[in-house]
Scaffold this motif. Structure first.
Motif, PDB file in Angstrom:
ATOM      1  N   ARG A  29       0.821  -1.223   0.047  1.00 51.13           N
ATOM      2  CA  ARG A  29      -0.120  -0.002   0.072  1.00 51.13           C
ATOM      3  C   ARG A  29       0.901   1.315  -0.115  1.00 51.13           C
ATOM      4  O   ARG A  29       1.937   1.108   0.399  1.00 51.13           O
ATOM      5  CB  ARG A  29      -0.861  -0.220   1.320  1.00 51.13           C
TER       6      ARG A  29
ATOM      7  N   ARG B 187       5.856   3.384  -0.582  1.00 53.28           N
ATOM      8  CA  ARG B 187       5.152   2.098  -0.552  1.00 53.28           C
ATOM      9  C   ARG B 187       5.457   1.317   0.403  1.00 53.28           C
ATOM     10  O   ARG B 187       6.725   1.175   0.372  1.00 53.28           O
ATOM     11  CB  ARG B 187       4.977   1.644  -2.083  1.00 53.28           C
TER      12      ARG B 187
ATOM     13  N   MET C  74      -3.721   3.574  -1.339  1.00 52.20           N
ATOM     14  CA  MET C  74      -3.714   2.696  -2.614  1.00 52.20           C
ATOM     15  C   MET C  74      -3.358   1.238  -2.208  1.00 52.20           C
ATOM     16  O   MET C  74      -2.069   1.099  -1.876  1.00 52.20           O
ATOM     17  CB  MET C  74      -3.316   3.528  -3.750  1.00 52.20           C
ATOM     18  N   TYR C  75      -4.166   0.334  -2.523  1.00 52.49           N
ATOM     19  CA  TYR C  75      -3.657  -1.014  -2.216  1.00 52.49           C
ATOM     20  C   TYR C  75      -3.293  -1.632  -3.570  1.00 52.49           C
ATOM     21  O   TYR C  75      -4.091  -1.676  -4.457  1.00 52.49           O
ATOM     22  CB  TYR C  75      -4.472  -1.608  -1.305  1.00 52.49           C
ATOM     23  N   TYR C  76      -2.321  -2.220  -3.558  1.00 51.44           N
ATOM     24  CA  TYR C  76      -1.517  -2.621  -4.743  1.00 51.44           C
ATOM     25  C   TYR C  76      -1.470  -4.416  -4.547  1.00 51.44           C
ATOM     26  O   TYR C  76      -0.787  -4.842  -3.506  1.00 51.44           O
ATOM     27  CB  TYR C  76      -0.325  -2.217  -5.228  1.00 51.44           C
TER      28      TYR C  76
ATOM     29  N   GLY D 253      -3.803  -0.974  -8.658  1.00 52.58           N
ATOM     30  CA  GLY D 253      -4.286  -0.521  -7.254  1.00 52.58           C
ATOM     31  C   GLY D 253      -5.719  -0.329  -7.219  1.00 52.58           C
ATOM     32  O   GLY D 253      -6.453  -0.163  -8.183  1.00 52.58           O
ATOM     33  N   THR D 254      -5.990  -0.268  -5.996  1.00 52.60           N
ATOM     34  CA  THR D 254      -7.462  -0.239  -5.542  1.00 52.60           C
ATOM     35  C   THR D 254      -7.308   0.712  -4.373  1.00 52.60           C
ATOM     36  O   THR D 254      -6.768   0.458  -3.486  1.00 52.60           O
ATOM     37  CB  THR D 254      -8.232  -1.413  -5.468  1.00 52.60           C
ATOM     38  N   GLN D 255      -8.106   1.668  -4.123  1.00 54.77           N
ATOM     39  CA  GLN D 255      -8.226   2.658  -3.261  1.00 54.77           C
ATOM     40  C   GLN D 255      -9.003   2.312  -2.050  1.00 54.77           C
ATOM     41  O   GLN D 255     -10.029   1.867  -2.136  1.00 54.77           O
ATOM     42  CB  GLN D 255      -8.734   3.998  -3.599  1.00 54.77           C
TER      43      GLN D 255
ATOM     44  N   THR E  68     -10.125   4.048   1.665  1.00 56.16           N
ATOM     45  CA  THR E  68     -10.426   5.026   2.399  1.00 56.16           C
ATOM     46  C   THR E  68     -11.186   4.822   3.829  1.00 56.16           C
ATOM     47  O   THR E  68     -12.154   4.176   3.632  1.00 56.16           O
ATOM     48  CB  THR E  68     -11.259   6.156   1.705  1.00 56.16           C
TER      49      THR E  68
END
Length: 121
Positions: free
Chosen positions: A38, A45, A92-94, A114-116, A118
């Motif tokens: 992330r 990162r 942001m998660y990768y 990536g997917t955010q 929050t």
């Protein structure tokens, strides 16, 4: 060209849960260490959790006891179950694959887009 497709990000309140999924484009699922990393705004990162081909896992200290990495071999899918989320988990998660040493401090060869995630207080 290896592709890693993430899904499952979103917005949640503190204390809530989310599950991220990652599907690779080819059979990199077996034989490789895979994991989740992330990056928060203004920060480097960092590794969150990784899982080896033998099923052994390694977690960052900040997520131990709250996050669980797993693989569904039948679906060729990598997951990250995130519970008790905190605002500091916002990032942001990768999805990543092919680490030489299967620990969160290593550097993967392949990355997803990536997917955010929050988390609001």
């Amino acid at each position: 060209q290896v592709q890693l497709v993430e899904s499952g990000g979103g917005s949640v309140q503190a204390g809530g849960s989310l599950r991220l999924s990652c599907v690779p484009s080819e059979d990199i699922y077996t034989g490789y260490c895979m994991g989740w990393f992330r990056q928060a705004p203004g920060k480097e990162r960092e590794g969150v959790a990784v899982i080896g081909n033998d099923g052994r896992t390694n977690y960052a200290d900040s997520v131990k006891g709250r996050f669980t990495i797993s693989k569904d071999n039948a679906k060729n899918t990598l997951y990250l179950q995130m519970n008790s989320l905190k605002p500091e988990d916002t990032a942001m998660y990768y999805c990543a694959a092919d680490l030489k040493v299967c620990v969160v401090d290593d550097h993967p060869k392949h990355w997803g887009q990536g997917t955010q995630v929050t988390v609001s207080s």
